[in-house]
Design a protein around this motif. Structure first.
Motif, PDB file in Angstrom:
ATOM      1  N   ASN A   1      23.755 -29.996 -62.277  1.00 41.77           N
ATOM      2  CA  ASN A   1      23.342 -28.596 -62.189  1.00 41.77           C
ATOM      3  C   ASN A   1      21.971 -28.461 -62.833  1.00 41.77           C
ATOM      4  O   ASN A   1      21.517 -29.356 -63.543  1.00 41.77           O
ATOM      5  CB  ASN A   1      24.364 -27.656 -62.838  1.00 41.77           C
ATOM      6  N   VAL A   2      21.314 -27.360 -62.519  1.00 39.42           N
ATOM      7  CA  VAL A   2      19.905 -27.201 -62.883  1.00 39.42           C
ATOM      8  C   VAL A   2      19.742 -25.971 -63.778  1.00 39.42           C
ATOM      9  O   VAL A   2      19.501 -24.861 -63.303  1.00 39.42           O
ATOM     10  CB  VAL A   2      19.031 -27.052 -61.611  1.00 39.42           C
ATOM     11  N   PRO A   3      19.886 -26.149 -65.106  1.00 42.40           N
ATOM     12  CA  PRO A   3      19.750 -25.002 -66.011  1.00 42.40           C
ATOM     13  C   PRO A   3      18.285 -24.687 -66.305  1.00 42.40           C
ATOM     14  O   PRO A   3      17.791 -24.867 -67.412  1.00 42.40           O
ATOM     15  CB  PRO A   3      20.489 -25.476 -67.270  1.00 42.40           C
ATOM     16  N   LEU A   4      17.615 -24.189 -65.296  1.00 45.86           N
ATOM     17  CA  LEU A   4      16.178 -23.921 -65.367  1.00 45.86           C
ATOM     18  C   LEU A   4      15.939 -22.416 -65.297  1.00 45.86           C
ATOM     19  O   LEU A   4      16.613 -21.714 -64.540  1.00 45.86           O
ATOM     20  CB  LEU A   4      15.484 -24.604 -64.170  1.00 45.86           C
ATOM     21  N   VAL A   5      14.978 -21.948 -66.081  1.00 47.54           N
ATOM     22  CA  VAL A   5      14.535 -20.556 -65.965  1.00 47.54           C
ATOM     23  C   VAL A   5      13.085 -20.554 -65.487  1.00 47.54           C
ATOM     24  O   VAL A   5      12.237 -21.255 -66.046  1.00 47.54           O
ATOM     25  CB  VAL A   5      14.650 -19.812 -67.315  1.00 47.54           C
ATOM     26  N   ILE A   6      12.835 -19.800 -64.429  1.00 52.44           N
ATOM     27  CA  ILE A   6      11.473 -19.636 -63.926  1.00 52.44           C
ATOM     28  C   ILE A   6      11.089 -18.175 -64.102  1.00 52.44           C
ATOM     29  O   ILE A   6      11.813 -17.286 -63.654  1.00 52.44           O
ATOM     30  CB  ILE A   6      11.377 -20.011 -62.431  1.00 52.44           C
TER      31      ILE A   6
ATOM     32  N   TRP B   1      17.489 -15.097 -72.916  1.00 52.18           N
ATOM     33  CA  TRP B   1      18.463 -15.969 -73.562  1.00 52.18           C
ATOM     34  C   TRP B   1      19.689 -16.170 -72.665  1.00 52.18           C
ATOM     35  O   TRP B   1      20.194 -17.286 -72.520  1.00 52.18           O
ATOM     36  CB  TRP B   1      18.883 -15.421 -74.935  1.00 52.18           C
ATOM     37  N   THR B   2      20.132 -15.087 -72.045  1.00 56.45           N
ATOM     38  CA  THR B   2      21.283 -15.205 -71.135  1.00 56.45           C
ATOM     39  C   THR B   2      20.936 -16.124 -69.972  1.00 56.45           C
ATOM     40  O   THR B   2      21.755 -16.944 -69.544  1.00 56.45           O
ATOM     41  CB  THR B   2      21.675 -13.808 -70.605  1.00 56.45           C
ATOM     42  N   ALA B   3      19.705 -16.003 -69.478  1.00 60.37           N
ATOM     43  CA  ALA B   3      19.279 -16.863 -68.375  1.00 60.37           C
ATOM     44  C   ALA B   3      19.245 -18.322 -68.810  1.00 60.37           C
ATOM     45  O   ALA B   3      19.640 -19.225 -68.059  1.00 60.37           O
ATOM     46  CB  ALA B   3      17.909 -16.423 -67.874  1.00 60.37           C
ATOM     47  N   LEU B   4      18.798 -18.574 -70.031  1.00 61.64           N
ATOM     48  CA  LEU B   4      18.743 -19.958 -70.530  1.00 61.64           C
ATOM     49  C   LEU B   4      20.137 -20.537 -70.742  1.00 61.64           C
ATOM     50  O   LEU B   4      20.353 -21.735 -70.606  1.00 61.64           O
ATOM     51  CB  LEU B   4      17.956 -20.014 -71.845  1.00 61.64           C
ATOM     52  N   GLU B   5      21.079 -19.690 -71.083  1.00 58.33           N
ATOM     53  CA  GLU B   5      22.459 -20.146 -71.271  1.00 58.33           C
ATOM     54  C   GLU B   5      23.141 -20.421 -69.939  1.00 58.33           C
ATOM     55  O   GLU B   5      24.165 -21.096 -69.892  1.00 58.33           O
ATOM     56  CB  GLU B   5      23.256 -19.054 -72.004  1.00 58.33           C
ATOM     57  N   ASP B   6      22.598 -19.882 -68.879  1.00 58.02           N
ATOM     58  CA  ASP B   6      23.214 -20.032 -67.564  1.00 58.02           C
ATOM     59  C   ASP B   6      23.041 -21.472 -67.077  1.00 58.02           C
ATOM     60  O   ASP B   6      21.963 -22.050 -67.211  1.00 58.02           O
ATOM     61  CB  ASP B   6      22.567 -19.061 -66.570  1.00 58.02           C
ATOM     62  N   PRO B   7      24.084 -22.050 -66.507  1.00 56.94           N
ATOM     63  CA  PRO B   7      23.971 -23.449 -66.063  1.00 56.94           C
ATOM     64  C   PRO B   7      23.187 -23.623 -64.767  1.00 56.94           C
ATOM     65  O   PRO B   7      22.905 -24.761 -64.367  1.00 56.94           O
ATOM     66  CB  PRO B   7      25.438 -23.865 -65.871  1.00 56.94           C
ATOM     67  N   ASP B   8      22.822 -22.542 -64.123  1.00 58.64           N
ATOM     68  CA  ASP B   8      22.155 -22.621 -62.816  1.00 58.64           C
ATOM     69  C   ASP B   8      20.753 -22.010 -62.888  1.00 58.64           C
ATOM     70  O   ASP B   8      20.435 -21.286 -63.827  1.00 58.64           O
ATOM     71  CB  ASP B   8      23.012 -21.892 -61.780  1.00 58.64           C
ATOM     72  N   PRO B   9      19.915 -22.296 -61.893  1.00 57.68           N
ATOM     73  CA  PRO B   9      18.541 -21.785 -61.952  1.00 57.68           C
ATOM     74  C   PRO B   9      18.472 -20.262 -61.859  1.00 57.68           C
ATOM     75  O   PRO B   9      19.127 -19.659 -61.012  1.00 57.68           O
ATOM     76  CB  PRO B   9      17.860 -22.438 -60.738  1.00 57.68           C
TER      77      PRO B   9
ATOM     78  N   ALA C   1      18.738  -5.790 -81.277  1.00 60.78           N
ATOM     79  CA  ALA C   1      18.978  -5.907 -79.834  1.00 60.78           C
ATOM     80  C   ALA C   1      19.073  -7.385 -79.468  1.00 60.78           C
ATOM     81  O   ALA C   1      18.161  -8.154 -79.697  1.00 60.78           O
ATOM     82  CB  ALA C   1      17.845  -5.244 -79.057  1.00 60.78           C
ATOM     83  N   GLY C   2      20.178  -7.774 -78.909  1.00 61.19           N
ATOM     84  CA  GLY C   2      20.380  -9.190 -78.588  1.00 61.19           C
ATOM     85  C   GLY C   2      20.347  -9.429 -77.103  1.00 61.19           C
ATOM     86  O   GLY C   2      19.694  -8.699 -76.343  1.00 61.19           O
ATOM     87  N   ALA C   3      21.045 -10.479 -76.699  1.00 60.53           N
ATOM     88  CA  ALA C   3      21.080 -10.853 -75.295  1.00 60.53           C
ATOM     89  C   ALA C   3      21.783  -9.779 -74.471  1.00 60.53           C
ATOM     90  O   ALA C   3      22.643  -9.059 -74.977  1.00 60.53           O
ATOM     91  CB  ALA C   3      21.799 -12.182 -75.139  1.00 60.53           C
ATOM     92  N   VAL C   4      21.393  -9.663 -73.229  1.00 61.90           N
ATOM     93  CA  VAL C   4      22.071  -8.751 -72.305  1.00 61.90           C
ATOM     94  C   VAL C   4      22.511  -9.566 -71.088  1.00 61.90           C
ATOM     95  O   VAL C   4      21.925 -10.603 -70.797  1.00 61.90           O
ATOM     96  CB  VAL C   4      21.156  -7.583 -71.860  1.00 61.90           C
TER      97      VAL C   4
END
Lengths: 329, 329
Positions: A114-119, A163-171, A191-194
């Motif tokens: 899987n590709v845990p990438l954030v663009i 942060w939520t996006a980085l925790e996601d296992p998918d792009p 204010a934290g992750a949403v």
């Protein structure tokens, strides 16, 4: 939203999110064009190069295909990269990597990789940058299974989605509208992750649903203010996530107001607005009291002159007129 | 076991190389038959004639290293150690295939051996290889990422961007160009102004050499030397292996673009023919031993076909699996 917060810009909220991610997880690094020494084309990463160094705030050559692909590879190799593509316009040079690799590898490998990438990339028009620097192509990315596509519009979402996006296992592809960077607002100190799924109702109303996202959110809110003066109570739905779309929130709102206008800076033909309209037809047709309205960009490459650019983009009076039309006014 | 950076050309190793090439040859010959029987569908790109490159180059890698390949990658997968059984099941599109049946011939994956495909976009995996190598470097691992591609990739922008990035960041990538003289039907001198591909790599300051790709020993020696340099932290290396595809580009290719005499001339230089003859001349292999090797491989192949034939098709209810990572329950 807490109102006992510090005032900050959308740009600063993004920077805080990046800083927090770099501090929390040694696997996180950011790369892109002019993100380091220059401080970011839109100054989002200003100061981070000095703070985190050239390994983690990594300047790249003008090679969108290679550094986006390298982000995919680094994600496969156990890192949590954030790839900044300066603008959606240049992302076309990386489209092959995003669509043919990032979106497919999990599937093609039978779930082995899987590709845990954030663009992240800037999108949208409004700065008189003419046809090649004013695209709103987030709908293209939202077309592709395997990607998640988000468009933070508020300070809170700009701060909390990364942060939520980085925790996601998918792009995950994050679209930042260029007209939002200078907007400011209060942000709670804690204010934290949403979540990066799910739409939000930004203003409650009973007469018509204005469904929008990203840079158009504030135009829709302004239109709702104007409509209020005329006794029309508009509800404003901020999609937040463009893939997956939050059908439940959209249909919940339309079920309440019985009228919908979709505001989308993409071109009308084949737009996200078209997709949302189709879903409303499929899922809430019998709740409608009027045809679904759309306010989209005119079918023209975005022109340079101010008055023509304004005319090409969704504007508050267009939204007000479309909302009135659903009420037969 | 020999160490990866040194070649010990004793009889056992020579047998290992010959066997490796023969396994690929016989596997693909059977695949071609199965294609005409319509057991295998889609595209089928055969590596026949080029086996010395995958087998030779793979000797330089350890199990911790990574491999990126193309849509002509059956040979690389076999040489990397993927079992023939799951490979054949993948050709059949069965659940037990190495990619769960979702990839087919062009998209072979294996997490256990860090085999990252199987990409059907020419040049598309070069950026990924750069990223995988970047992840290894950032995490302080002494690993090599070997990236195989054809000479057609040298015409793609991703090739140039990737070589530059790998050189600029001194990343541990072994670029292996398999120059078989034709990009599908377009001869090299009809598509490139500089037909010595390794010179393009040199222009990015990547140490590069041209190797006889029909000579498994020459490839192994060059790859071991390059991989040793890479492991020493000397940055990327580039091998241009001169080779020839004996079969059509795919099963749909009438080969009108090249002379039969040219094909025949190259077949006389075939890697298995040459190496097998050399082994017999030097007394390393007699006819009975060769027959026994062939019988072994035939048995392995029969078992692989039986495994694929007996494998279950994935239920249609699972159609949309592995698009996104399933939430952990």
């Amino acid at each position: 939203m807490s109102d006992a917060g510090v005032e900050m810009t959308y740009r600063e909220a993004l920077r805080e999110a990046i800083r927090e991610a770099l501090n929390r997880d040694p696997r996180v690094f950011l790369m892109g064009e002019d993100v380091g020494r220059y401080g970011g084309c839109y100054a989002v990463t200003k100061g981070l190069y000095d703070e985190f160094g050239p390994e983690r705030i990594r300047d790249t050559p003008l090679s969108e295909s290679a550094f986006t692909g390298a982000g995919i590879g680094a994600a496969l190799g156990g890192m949590r990269p954030i790839v900044e593509i300066m603008t959606v316009n240049f992302s076309l040079l990386a489209l092959d990597q995003i669509v043919n690799n990032a979106a497919t590898i999990r599937h093609m490998s039978g779930g082995q990789f899987n590709v845990p990438l954030v663009i992240r990339m800037a999108t949208g028009a409004g700065k008189q940058l003419a046809a090649q620097h004013s695209h709103s192509l987030e709908g293209w990315y939202a077309h592709v299974p395997g990607l998640k596509v988000v468009a933070p519009a508020t300070i809170r979402d700009a701060r909390g989605m990364l942060w939520t996006a980085l925790e996601d296992p998918d792009p995950v592809v994050i679209f930042e509208h260029v007209m939002l960077y200078n907007r400011s607002g209060p942000l709670a100190a804690d204010a934290g992750a949403v979540p990066i799924t799910g739409a939000a109702v930004r203003r409650e109303g009973t007469d018509v649903s204005l469904i929008t996202y990203g840079g158009s959110l504030f135009k829709a809110l302004e239109a709702a203010d104007a409509l209020q003066q005329e006794g029309i109570a508009a509800e404003v739905v901020d999609l937040r996530s463009l893939r997956p779309l939050d059908d439940a929130t959209i249909m919940g709102s339309v079920g309440k107001t019985h009228r919908a206008v979709i505001v989308d800076e993409g071109w009308r033909t084949g737009s996200l607005a078209a997709e949302i309209s189709a879903r409303i037809m499929e899922q809430a047709f019998w709740a409608l009291d009027a045809p679904v309205g759309r306010v989209c960009s005119a079918e023209v490459p975005i022109p340079y002159p101010r008055h023509l650019e304004d005319a090409a983009l969704p504007q508050v009076p267009d939204i007000v007129a479309a909302a009135r039309a659903t009420l037969g006014r | 076991m020999s160490t990866p950076d040194k070649l010990h050309l004793n009889r056992d190793h020579a047998l290992h190389l010959l066997r490796g090439m023969l396994r690929i040859r016989r596997f693909e010959e059977r695949c071609a038959e199965l294609y005409t029987e319509e057991k295998i569908r889609g595209f089928l790109h055969l590596y026949i004639g080029e086996e010395a490159i995958a087998v030779g180059a793979m000797q330089s890698l350890t199990p911790e290293d990574a491999v990126c390949a193309t849509y002509r990658e059956h040979g690389h997968a076999l040489a990397r150690g993927l079992p023939m059984t799951t490979l054949m099941a993948e050709m059949y599109g069965k659940r037990a295939g190495c990619s769960g049946g979702r990839g087919g011939s062009m998209h072979l994956f294996d997490a256990a051996s860090r085999f990252y495909g199987g990409s059907a976009i020419v040049g598309g995996l070069l950026p990924l290889a750069v990223g995988i190598a970047l992840a290894d470097k950032l995490q302080g691992r002494q690993r090599v990422t070997a990236c195989f591609f054809g000479e057609g990739a040298a015409a793609e922008g991703a090739f140039h961007e990737s070589l530059n990035l790998a050189a600029l960041w001194q990343l541990p990538v072994l670029f292996v160009c398999e120059n078989n003289l034709y990009a599908m039907g377009t001869a090299l001198d009809r598509s490139e102004s500089e037909t010595h591909i390794f010179r393009k790599a040199e222009s990015y300051r990547v140490p590069a050499e041209s190797v006889d790709g029909m000579d498994v020993i020459a490839v192994e020696v060059a790859a071991r030397r390059a991989a040793a340099d890479i492991r020493d932290g000397a940055g990327p290396r580039f091998l241009e292996c001169l080779t020839y595809r004996f079969r059509a580009h795919s099963m749909f290719d009438a080969q009108l673009y090249r002379d039969k005499a040219e094909v025949e001339a190259w077949k006389q230089k075939g890697p298995i023919l040459r190496f097998g003859q050399w082994m017999q001349e030097t007394g390393m292999l007699d006819a009975a031993e060769r027959d026994a090797m062939e019988a072994d491989i035939a048995a392995e192949l029969d078992e692989a076909v039986a495994f694929a034939e007996g494998g279950a098709a994935e239920p249609v209810e699972e159609l949309t699996r592995d698009v996104y990572t399933e939430p952990r329950s």
